[in-house]
Scaffold this motif. Structure first.
Motif, mmCIF file in Angstrom:
data_model
loop_
_atom_site.group_PDB
_atom_site.id
_atom_site.type_symbol
_atom_site.label_atom_id
_atom_site.label_comp_id
_atom_site.label_asym_id
_atom_site.label_seq_id
_atom_site.Cartn_x
_atom_site.Cartn_y
_atom_site.Cartn_z
ATOM 1 N N THR A 143 0.828 -1.201 0.000
ATOM 2 C CA THR A 143 0.000 0.000 0.000
ATOM 3 C C THR A 143 0.864 1.252 0.000
ATOM 4 O O THR A 143 0.545 2.247 -0.672
ATOM 5 N N PHE A 144 1.967 1.233 0.752
ATOM 6 C CA PHE A 144 2.861 2.393 0.785
ATOM 7 C C PHE A 144 3.450 2.661 -0.598
ATOM 8 O O PHE A 144 3.591 3.818 -1.012
ATOM 9 N N VAL A 145 3.809 1.597 -1.316
ATOM 10 C CA VAL A 145 4.354 1.769 -2.671
ATOM 11 C C VAL A 145 3.289 2.369 -3.583
ATOM 12 O O VAL A 145 3.572 3.274 -4.384
ATOM 13 N N ARG A 203 7.213 -4.452 -6.078
ATOM 14 C CA ARG A 203 7.024 -5.898 -6.186
ATOM 15 C C ARG A 203 8.222 -6.652 -5.625
ATOM 16 O O ARG A 203 8.071 -7.678 -4.957
ATOM 17 N N TRP A 204 9.421 -6.138 -5.912
ATOM 18 C CA TRP A 204 10.634 -6.768 -5.373
ATOM 19 C C TRP A 204 10.640 -6.691 -3.848
ATOM 20 O O TRP A 204 10.949 -7.676 -3.169
ATOM 21 N N LEU A 205 10.261 -5.523 -3.315
ATOM 22 C CA LEU A 205 10.221 -5.360 -1.866
ATOM 23 C C LEU A 205 9.194 -6.294 -1.237
ATOM 24 O O LEU A 205 9.461 -6.917 -0.205
ATOM 25 N N ARG A 208 10.507 -9.691 -0.986
ATOM 26 C CA ARG A 208 11.530 -9.840 0.047
ATOM 27 C C ARG A 208 10.938 -9.873 1.452
ATOM 28 O O ARG A 208 11.383 -10.647 2.298
ATOM 29 N N VAL A 209 9.954 -9.020 1.699
ATOM 30 C CA VAL A 209 9.389 -8.959 3.048
ATOM 31 C C VAL A 209 8.298 -9.991 3.265
ATOM 32 O O VAL A 209 7.928 -10.291 4.399
ATOM 33 N N ASN A 210 7.750 -10.547 2.155
ATOM 34 C CA ASN A 210 6.755 -11.615 2.252
ATOM 35 C C ASN A 210 7.214 -12.817 1.426
ATOM 36 O O ASN A 210 6.597 -13.153 0.413
ATOM 37 N N PRO A 211 8.305 -13.456 1.828
ATOM 38 C CA PRO A 211 8.838 -14.555 1.006
ATOM 39 C C PRO A 211 7.865 -15.714 0.841
ATOM 40 O O PRO A 211 7.933 -16.452 -0.137
#
Length: 219
Positions: A143-145, A203-205, A208-211
């Protein structure tokens, strides 16, 4: 002018667009965190006041706020630069939306986590900063993105208060080159070129944070 020349001319306003976005984040991020957490923790009249502030910035028309802060406040003896007005208005508007992501992220956490923290003897602030917020921020990241992308696109309005951003440059070119299809298509492409890498980084973030969700598909 060729399409490439028009596009390069529009990109001359990219510095202002980036500057407004960066300074807007200075207002948006603290506002979202402070008021989102406050709305989550407070009750009664305090919660009503916090919500009223959020809804003012979230529900007011950005164009009207830009005009009020830039053209009306000087009449009252308060003069702010166009950059400050733009960053303040766009940032707090984006922060109002992001604050709801903060509140919703905190509310989505199981109550058992707070109870477990209390059983360990942690204070309420410690539970918030050590247990709840780190997990909520992970859930909030997409949501922040999205809000960041919305903030970048909203900078197209700052030309109304005389800033020479990409939209302003497109208007300048349109005054000398009557080719609206090429000019505004180039402006659309310019915003796409700026915003799409942010979407990819988001999407990359998220991956990474939700593997556990795996690598996002698509382009």
């Amino acid at each position: 002018m060729s399409m490439l020349d028009i596009w390069l001319g529009i990109l001359q306003g990219l510095g202002i667009t980036a500057e407004v976005t960066a300074y807007g984040l200075v207002f948006a991020v603290p506002f979202a965190l402070v008021f989102g957490v406050a709305q989550f923790l407070t009750t009664g009249i305090t919660r009503f006041l916090v919500t009223a502030v959020i809804e003012f910035w979230r529900s007011s028309a950005v164009v009207v706020l830009l005009f009020i802060f830039y053209y009306v406040l000087p009449v009252m003896g308060i003069t702010l630069s166009a950059l400050t007005v733009s960053a303040l208005v766009l940032g707090l508007n984006a922060g109002g939306y992001a604050s709801q992501a903060v509140r919703a992220g905190l509310q989505s956490l199981p109550a058992g986590q707070r109870e477990a923290g209390m059983a360990l003897g942690l204070s309420r602030p410690a539970i918030l900063f050590l247990i709840e917020l780190p997990q909520a921020l992970v859930a909030m990241s997409p949501t922040f993105v999205n809000n960041l992308i919305q903030l970048v696109k909203a900078t197209s309005l700052v030309s109304l208060v005389t800033l020479t951003d990409m939209t302003f440059r497109a208007k300048e070119i349109a005054q000398t080159e009557y080719d609206p299809v090429a000019i505004y298509s180039a402006l659309l492409l310019a915003f796409f070129v700026v915003c799409y890498p942010i979407a990819l980084a988001g999407r990359w973030l998220e991956a990474r944070v939700n593997p556990e969700r795996g690598t996002p598909r698509g382009i």
